[in-house]
Design a protein around this motif. Structure first.
Motif, short mmCIF file in Angstrom:
data_model
loop_
_atom_site.label_atom_id
_atom_site.label_comp_id
_atom_site.label_asym_id
_atom_site.label_seq_id
_atom_site.Cartn_x
_atom_site.Cartn_y
_atom_site.Cartn_z
N VAL A 65 0.85 -1.19 0.00
CA VAL A 65 0.00 0.00 0.00
C VAL A 65 0.89 1.25 0.00
O VAL A 65 2.07 1.18 0.35
CB VAL A 65 -0.94 0.08 1.24
CG1 VAL A 65 -1.92 -1.07 1.28
CG2 VAL A 65 -0.16 0.20 2.53
N HIS A 66 0.31 2.35 -0.41
CA HIS A 66 0.97 3.65 -0.25
C HIS A 66 0.04 4.52 0.57
O HIS A 66 -1.17 4.31 0.59
CB HIS A 66 1.31 4.28 -1.58
CG HIS A 66 0.17 4.39 -2.54
ND1 HIS A 66 -0.34 3.32 -3.23
CD2 HIS A 66 -0.59 5.45 -2.91
CE1 HIS A 66 -1.33 3.72 -4.01
NE2 HIS A 66 -1.53 5.01 -3.83
N CYS A 79 -1.14 -0.72 -3.73
CA CYS A 79 -0.19 -0.42 -4.80
C CYS A 79 -0.46 -1.37 -5.96
O CYS A 79 -0.97 -2.46 -5.78
CB CYS A 79 1.24 -0.65 -4.31
SG CYS A 79 1.70 0.42 -2.95
N CYS A 82 4.34 -1.92 -7.10
CA CYS A 82 5.46 -1.61 -6.21
C CYS A 82 6.12 -2.87 -5.68
O CYS A 82 5.52 -3.93 -5.62
CB CYS A 82 4.98 -0.76 -5.05
SG CYS A 82 4.30 0.79 -5.62
N HIS A 87 8.59 2.24 -4.22
CA HIS A 87 7.20 2.54 -4.56
C HIS A 87 7.19 3.25 -5.91
O HIS A 87 7.84 4.27 -6.10
CB HIS A 87 6.59 3.47 -3.51
CG HIS A 87 6.04 2.74 -2.33
ND1 HIS A 87 4.83 2.09 -2.35
CD2 HIS A 87 6.53 2.57 -1.09
CE1 HIS A 87 4.61 1.54 -1.16
NE2 HIS A 87 5.63 1.81 -0.38
N THR A 88 6.47 2.70 -6.85
CA THR A 88 6.43 3.31 -8.18
C THR A 88 5.14 4.09 -8.41
O THR A 88 4.96 4.68 -9.47
CB THR A 88 6.54 2.23 -9.28
OG1 THR A 88 5.54 1.25 -9.02
CG2 THR A 88 7.91 1.59 -9.29
N ASP A 89 4.25 4.09 -7.43
CA ASP A 89 2.96 4.76 -7.66
C ASP A 89 3.04 6.25 -7.34
O ASP A 89 2.54 6.71 -6.33
CB ASP A 89 1.81 4.09 -6.90
CG ASP A 89 2.28 3.53 -5.56
OD1 ASP A 89 3.18 4.13 -4.93
OD2 ASP A 89 1.74 2.49 -5.17
ZN LIG Z 1 3.38 1.81 -3.76
#
Ligand SMILES: [Zn+2]
Ligand SMILES: [Zn+2]
Ligand SMILES: [Zn+2]
Length: 139
Positions: A65-66, A79, A82, A87-89
């Protein structure tokens, strides 16, 4: 057992699938929007709030999660791509002033901001406040 999907998901992220983590993840899978700690707590009335919080922090650490920090509240969203490393989001979020929902604008790129010299970017958050599509449809 019904939690197989969640168990596999956590194992793929190298997270030990404890009963609590599975329940929290199952709830997150059922949510279309970002949720706050209180919302998870309400959905899992038998669970201890600090245990839920620790599960969410672990999820955040391992790219599940973010978090989105609103003025007085933090919400969590699943996410998509990720990993525990990164984290790529990096997308903007939309907060609806009417129904209070927070939505991932996953397909929109964050604007590139040119920082002054000697400033180093560490985190970029972009939260838009307005009226969401559902509330607009009612109005
Ligand atoms: Zn993420
Ligand atoms: Zn709304
Ligand atoms: Zn998001």
């Amino acid at each position: 057992m019904a939690l197989q999907k969640e168990e596999l998901f956590l194992k793929n992220k190298n997270i030990k699938p404890t009963a609590m983590r599975l329940l929290v993840l199952q709830y997150l899978f059922s949510c279309e929007e970002a949720v706050s700690l209180n919302q998870v707590e309400e959905a899992l009335p038998n669970a201890d709030k600090s245990t839920i919080f620790r599960s969410l922090k672990t999820f955040e650490e391992f790219g599940v999660v973010h978090s989105i920090r609103e003025a007085t509240l933090t919400k969590y969203a699943l996410c998509k791509t990720c990993t525990a490393e990164v984290h790529t989001d990096k997308h903007p979020h939309f907060h609806c002033n009417k129904c209070d929902s927070t939505i991932c604008l996953s397909h929109i790129l964050l604007p590139q901001i040119q920082l002054p010299e000697h400033f180093k970017l560490q985190e970029q958050e972009y939260l838009i406040h307005g009226i969401c599509d559902k509330c607009n449809a009612i109005a």
